[in-house]
Design an enzyme around this catalytic site. Structure first.
Site, mmCIF file in Angstrom:
data_model
loop_
_atom_site.group_PDB
_atom_site.id
_atom_site.type_symbol
_atom_site.label_atom_id
_atom_site.label_comp_id
_atom_site.label_asym_id
_atom_site.label_seq_id
_atom_site.Cartn_x
_atom_site.Cartn_y
_atom_site.Cartn_z
ATOM 1 N N GLY A 116 0.803 -1.223 0.000
ATOM 2 C CA GLY A 116 0.000 0.000 0.000
ATOM 3 C C GLY A 116 0.833 1.270 0.000
ATOM 4 N N LYS A 170 9.806 2.469 0.354
ATOM 5 C CA LYS A 170 8.638 2.378 1.244
ATOM 6 C C LYS A 170 8.315 3.780 1.744
ATOM 7 C CE LYS A 170 7.334 -0.066 5.504
ATOM 8 N NZ LYS A 170 7.763 -1.149 6.400
ATOM 9 N N ASP A 227 1.197 -11.534 6.537
ATOM 10 C CA ASP A 227 1.717 -10.642 5.489
ATOM 11 C C ASP A 227 3.090 -10.078 5.876
ATOM 12 O OD1 ASP A 227 -0.156 -9.379 7.393
ATOM 13 O OD2 ASP A 227 0.537 -7.517 6.512
HETATM 14 P P1 AMP Z 1 1.907 -3.190 8.052
HETATM 15 O O1 AMP Z 1 1.085 -3.155 9.295
HETATM 16 O O2 AMP Z 1 2.867 -2.047 7.921
HETATM 17 O O3 AMP Z 1 2.565 -4.499 7.834
HETATM 18 O O4 AMP Z 1 0.881 -2.984 6.842
HETATM 19 C C1 AMP Z 1 -0.266 -3.749 6.635
HETATM 20 C C2 AMP Z 1 -0.904 -3.358 5.328
HETATM 21 O O5 AMP Z 1 -1.301 -1.986 5.367
HETATM 22 C C3 AMP Z 1 -0.003 -3.484 4.113
HETATM 23 O O6 AMP Z 1 -0.807 -3.864 3.040
HETATM 24 C C4 AMP Z 1 0.540 -2.087 3.942
HETATM 25 O O7 AMP Z 1 0.958 -1.829 2.622
HETATM 26 C C5 AMP Z 1 -0.677 -1.257 4.317
HETATM 27 N N1 AMP Z 1 -0.291 0.079 4.809
HETATM 28 C C6 AMP Z 1 0.343 0.381 5.958
HETATM 29 N N2 AMP Z 1 0.510 1.697 6.080
HETATM 30 C C7 AMP Z 1 -0.015 2.277 4.983
HETATM 31 C C8 AMP Z 1 -0.166 3.615 4.518
HETATM 32 N N3 AMP Z 1 0.271 4.655 5.224
HETATM 33 N N4 AMP Z 1 -0.773 3.806 3.339
HETATM 34 C C9 AMP Z 1 -1.224 2.778 2.623
HETATM 35 N N5 AMP Z 1 -1.140 1.491 3.000
HETATM 36 C C10 AMP Z 1 -0.543 1.229 4.167
HETATM 37 MG MG MG Z 2 3.622 -5.352 6.525
#
Ligand code: AMP
Ligand code: MG
Length: 509
Positions: free
Chosen positions: A87, A108, A258
């Protein structure tokens, strides 16, 4: 720069084209020259700071490539979330390092992608710096991990708990394939793509588990057996990884499927923390209210994630789900025992119990050595001893470096109830037979310096609030040699237990 795009080219289902956002004033804050050299990133471009800055904030693309984001699904805190995907990450491509290894290079925090959902695609500066810092510290500790080449401040604010500065961190990984990638193709019944993904993973990460070239073909009779080999390989790698985490006291904090790398690297340093006082229930993440990902839970959560991987492989094992389950059940059921063996092997080394390595045929500690290990850990827990410093202190005791009062304290901590045996004495008896081997085992298994929560937070605070990167640079230098002996007075050695007591980490999204 000559990037490859082997996964993208394998099947259009794996990724979507996506472009980084423009930023108003990118500024290169951290550059990992050591890693750049290991990768052989000696392109003329990268000799100029301005070019690095433009490139690693996504403002300038590599000559022959366009960027993209990967699709994946995932179980988050036990619930299936469906499609997640990158994302806020843009994949620049795969790069062949000097040693011949293919690695992914990804940005990122570089803006929205087709997978952003309600997110802004951005990253705040503190979590970007944390990812860089922790990746490097873990690498120096000898733990498989993704690493970072750079952190670039974007010059634009992002909205979090208020407005905070934004940044782009570049991530270098063996690959960005996750358990969640396999889950996505299983959940959407894209079995052709799933089969391609498995063959690709075996070739890229686990070539020694390939039965034959033909066995990688979906219609080949040996294909199910080949899929089981893939599962077996991932199990081995995950066990190795989580044993390292337990060894150095790393708490990942968000072991969702994930965030579980198929190549067995530590990935996504959101709410991670380091264990201070030894306690299996230690948990620092503010979002982990039930302690699902507590320190001592990590092995069972690893097992749980591997079961989710096995589930996604079922359609490739047999068309009848019961028969498919019967095929992979023995492997999943073998995980606790396999982990247990590896875990006690690791702990025996931490305690310097060298005899088992030489004497027992399968190189696992004896039952009495296991009891001794458990007793010693129990003492650490009851007395709230610092995990890292306790092991170093035991080593120093063996080396004859402790003063009388220090020895008395150690005895007090590690002696059992009056009617039980004194654990410290038992341990001493056990290691005394071959003191030198014990000392050298302990020296390589027990770090002296870890990226303690207190120091990480202070360094990040100084960077974000005062634009002062000097603490980060100083600490990183120290953390690059975690096993080196330091003088007692060295300022980074303290346990900072009082800081850990109220410490909470956040997801950092
Ligand atoms: P994470 O908790 O960082 O592992 O992220 C979980 C999911 O949320 C993944 O699909 C990330 O790409 C998405 N994600 C986390 N933060 C953001 C953000 N600020 N904008 C868009 N997608 C996000
Ligand atoms: Mg992640």
């Amino acid at each position: 720069m000559n990037f490859k795009h082997s996964l993208r080219e394998l099947d259009p289902a794996f990724s979507e084209t996506s472009k980084p956002e423009p930023f108003s004033q990118p500024e290169l804050l951290l550059w990992n020259q050591g890693l750049a050299e290991e990768l052989g990133l000696t392109d003329k471009l990268l000799n100029h700071e301005q070019e690095r800055c433009a490139f690693f904030s996504g403002q300038k693309s590599a000559v022959n490539s366009s960027s993209y984001s990967f699709v994946y699904a995932g179980h988050q805190f036990g619930q299936f979330s469906g499609r997640l995907g990158d994302g806020r990450a843009h994949m620049l491509g795969e790069w062949t390092a000097k040693n011949g290894q293919l690695v992914d290079v990804q940005l990122k925090g570089s803006g929205r992608t087709p997978f952003s959902r309600a997110g802004d695609g951005l990253c705040a500066l503190a979590p970007a710096l944390r990812e860089y810092l922790m990746g490097e510290a873990m690498h120096a500790l000898g733990v498989p991990t993704t690493r970072s080449l750079s952190v670039v401040a974007t010059g634009d604010d992002v909205m979090r708990e208020g407005l905070v500065p934004g940044a782009v961190v570049s991530r270098v990984a063996q690959s960005h394939l996750r358990v969640g990638t396999f889950q996505w193709f299983a959940a959407t019944e894209q079995h052709e793509a799933l089969a391609k993904l498995c063959a690709y993973t075996l070739k890229r990460h686990y070539p020694s588990y390939i039965l034959s070239e033909e066995a990688l073909e979906k219609d080949h009779a040996k294909f199910p057996e080949q899929i089981l080999k893939l599962l077996d390989a991932v199990i081995d790698k995950q066990i190795e990884l989580v044993c390292h985490w337990q060894r150095v006291g790393f708490i990942h904090g968000v072991m969702n499927t994930d965030n579980c790398s198929i190549a067995g690297e530590t990935i996504d340093f959101g709410p991670c923390a380091m264990l201070g006082s030894y306690h299996p229930e230690a948990v620092y993440s503010s979002i982990d209210r039930n302690g699902r990902y507590a320190f001592g839970q990590q092995p069972s959560m690893m097992n749980w994630n591997l079961a989710r991987l096995a589930e996604s492989l079922l359609p490739l094992l047999h068309k009848d789900v019961e028969q498919a389950l019967a095929l992979c059940r023995p492997l999943i059921e073998s995980v606790p025992d396999r982990f247990d063996q590896a875990y006690y092997h690791m702990l025996a080394k931490k305690f310097g119990l060298s005899s088992f390595i030489k004497s027992t045929p399968n190189k696992t500690p004896t039952q009495s050595q296991r009891s001794l290990i458990n007793d010693m850990l129990k003492h650490m827990q009851i007395n709230e001893l610092d995990y890292t410093l306790s092991f170093r202190q035991l080593k120093r005791y063996l080396e004859g470096k402790l003063s009388e009062p220090e020895i008395a304290t150690l005895k007090q901590y590690f002696s059992g109830d009056s009617d039980k045996q004194n654990s410290l004495e038992c341990w001493l008896n056990e290691v005394s037979a071959d003191k030198n081997t014990a000392i050298s085992l302990m020296a390589v298994s027990n770090p002296e310096l870890i990226p303690r929560n207190y120091f990480v937070e202070h360094a990040l605070d100084a960077a974000v609030k005062n634009d002062d990167l000097s603490l980060i640079k100083d600490y990183m230098l120290a953390w690059s040699e975690p096993y080196k002996e330091r003088k007692d007075s060295f300022k980074l050695l303290g346990s900072k237990a009082e800081f850990d007591t109220n410490y909470r980490t956040f997801c950092g999204t």
